[in-house]
Enzyme design. Structure first.
Site, PDB file in Angstrom:
ATOM      1  N   PRO A 160       0.814  -1.220   0.000  1.00  0.00           N
ATOM      2  CA  PRO A 160       0.000   0.000   0.000  1.00  0.00           C
ATOM      3  C   PRO A 160       0.853   1.278   0.000  1.00  0.00           C
ATOM      4  O   PRO A 160       0.355   2.350  -0.317  1.00  0.00           O
ATOM      5  CB  PRO A 160      -0.805  -0.099   1.292  1.00  0.00           C
ATOM      6  N   GLU A 204       2.206  -8.440   8.191  1.00  0.00           N
ATOM      7  CA  GLU A 204       2.224  -6.969   8.245  1.00  0.00           C
ATOM      8  C   GLU A 204       3.149  -6.360   7.199  1.00  0.00           C
ATOM      9  O   GLU A 204       3.266  -5.141   7.098  1.00  0.00           O
ATOM     10  CB  GLU A 204       2.639  -6.474   9.631  1.00  0.00           C
ATOM     11  N   ARG A 257      -1.707  -7.827 -21.186  1.00  0.00           N
ATOM     12  CA  ARG A 257      -2.519  -7.490 -22.357  1.00  0.00           C
ATOM     13  C   ARG A 257      -1.900  -6.389 -23.218  1.00  0.00           C
ATOM     14  O   ARG A 257      -2.357  -6.158 -24.325  1.00  0.00           O
ATOM     15  CB  ARG A 257      -3.962  -7.135 -21.941  1.00  0.00           C
ATOM     16  N   ASP A 266      -8.587   0.779 -26.376  1.00  0.00           N
ATOM     17  CA  ASP A 266      -9.282   0.670 -25.109  1.00  0.00           C
ATOM     18  C   ASP A 266      -9.328   1.949 -24.298  1.00  0.00           C
ATOM     19  O   ASP A 266      -8.632   2.897 -24.580  1.00  0.00           O
ATOM     20  CB  ASP A 266      -8.625  -0.418 -24.262  1.00  0.00           C
TER      21      ASP A 266
END
Ligand code: 4HQ
Length: 264
Positions: A88, A115, A153, A168
């Protein structure tokens, strides 16, 4: 593109490799995939991969030695590769980051549990720290799959010619135009007339205008963070004129005129 994943739960990736475009890309050797179990690089009878944090506190931390061993083994398998830690704290993943990563020969993705990993691994073994968004997962495995999926992709030959990556969403900074398929009428609602007209010029124009208006309505942040082409400016100005016409004609009839005829 060669993907190597380091995880204590390699089986989580089995279904990921086995379906759809990723499966096809592996079969056609447009990408390769390898999962290494971090536990295989842990020493001792119990092959422990975690330990209590120095300084105390709750939770466990991933031990550095097994991770370092796994990263060295991965580097041997794919020498020209970048190491990515899913965390994160990392740079938020998006289409631009996906493009940047797609330019490398190989990616070693480290999916932690507990953690997090010992800070010394982050310093010495990691090229990129990447977050897939501001929320907390129970492990980095799903995040690694998200990154692999979006990067794979973009590799030439992974998508069929019918589903080109460059058409896209986000490739031009706009979201996709609306899509319709048969039947022509569904629950009383028709497919827009222009799409069945066979006029390809008009269809392209309609698609471009609808992706622009959809971006304006749903994701104004995308328009604000990007420069506009002269074509886009023309379309936006035309809408401004159309809106002004509506406002001006509404003003003549008065604020509360024709309330009973309002269409909601
Ligand atoms: N993690 N984007 C792994 C995440 C995460 C995210 C939490 C990473 C738990 C051990 N990873 N640790 N968000 O939530 O990538």
């Amino acid at each position: 593109m060669n993907f190597v994943v380091l995880t204590i739960f390699p089986e989580m990736f089995n279904p990921f490799w086995e379906f759809g475009i990723i499966r096809r890309a592996l079969l056609r050797k447009k990408i390769s995939a390898l999962t290494l179990n971090i536990r295989d690089f842990a020493k001792g009878k119990h092959r422990i991969t975690d330990d209590r944090p120095y300084g105390g506190g709750c939770g466990m931390v991933m031990k550095p030695e097994p991770l370092a061993g796994a990263i060295r083994a991965a580097k041997k398998k794919v020498p020209e590769s970048k190491t990515i830690l899913l965390t994160p704290q990392g740079r938020t993943f998006n289409q631009n980051v996906a493009r940047e990563l797609a330019s490398f020969d190989g990616l070693i993705l480290i999916s932690g549990r507990y953690e997090g990993v010992d800070e010394r691994i982050c310093h010495d073994y990691i090229d990129y720290e990447i977050s897939i968004g501001d929320y907390v997962l129970t492990g980095g495995e799903l995040a690694a799959m998200v990154v692999i999926d979006a990067v794979a992709r973009l590799i030439p030959g992974v998508l069929g010619s019918s589903d080109s990556a460059e058409k896209d969403s986000f490739s031009c900074g706009l979201i996709e135009h609306a899509q319709f398929t048969r039947p022509r009428t569904f629950e009383g609602e028709d497919v827009p007339e222009v799409l069945v007209s066979g006029n390809h010029g008009e269809i392209e124009k309609w698609r471009f205008e609808t992706s622009l208006i959809r971006t304006f309505l749903k994701r104004q942040d995308l328009l604000k963070n990007r420069s506009l082409s002269s074509q886009e400016i023309e379309i936006l100005k035309k809408w401004c004129r159309d809106i002004e016409k509506i406002i001006n004609s509404g003003g003549k009839r008065g604020r509360f005129s024709k309330v009973s005829n309002n269409h909601h």
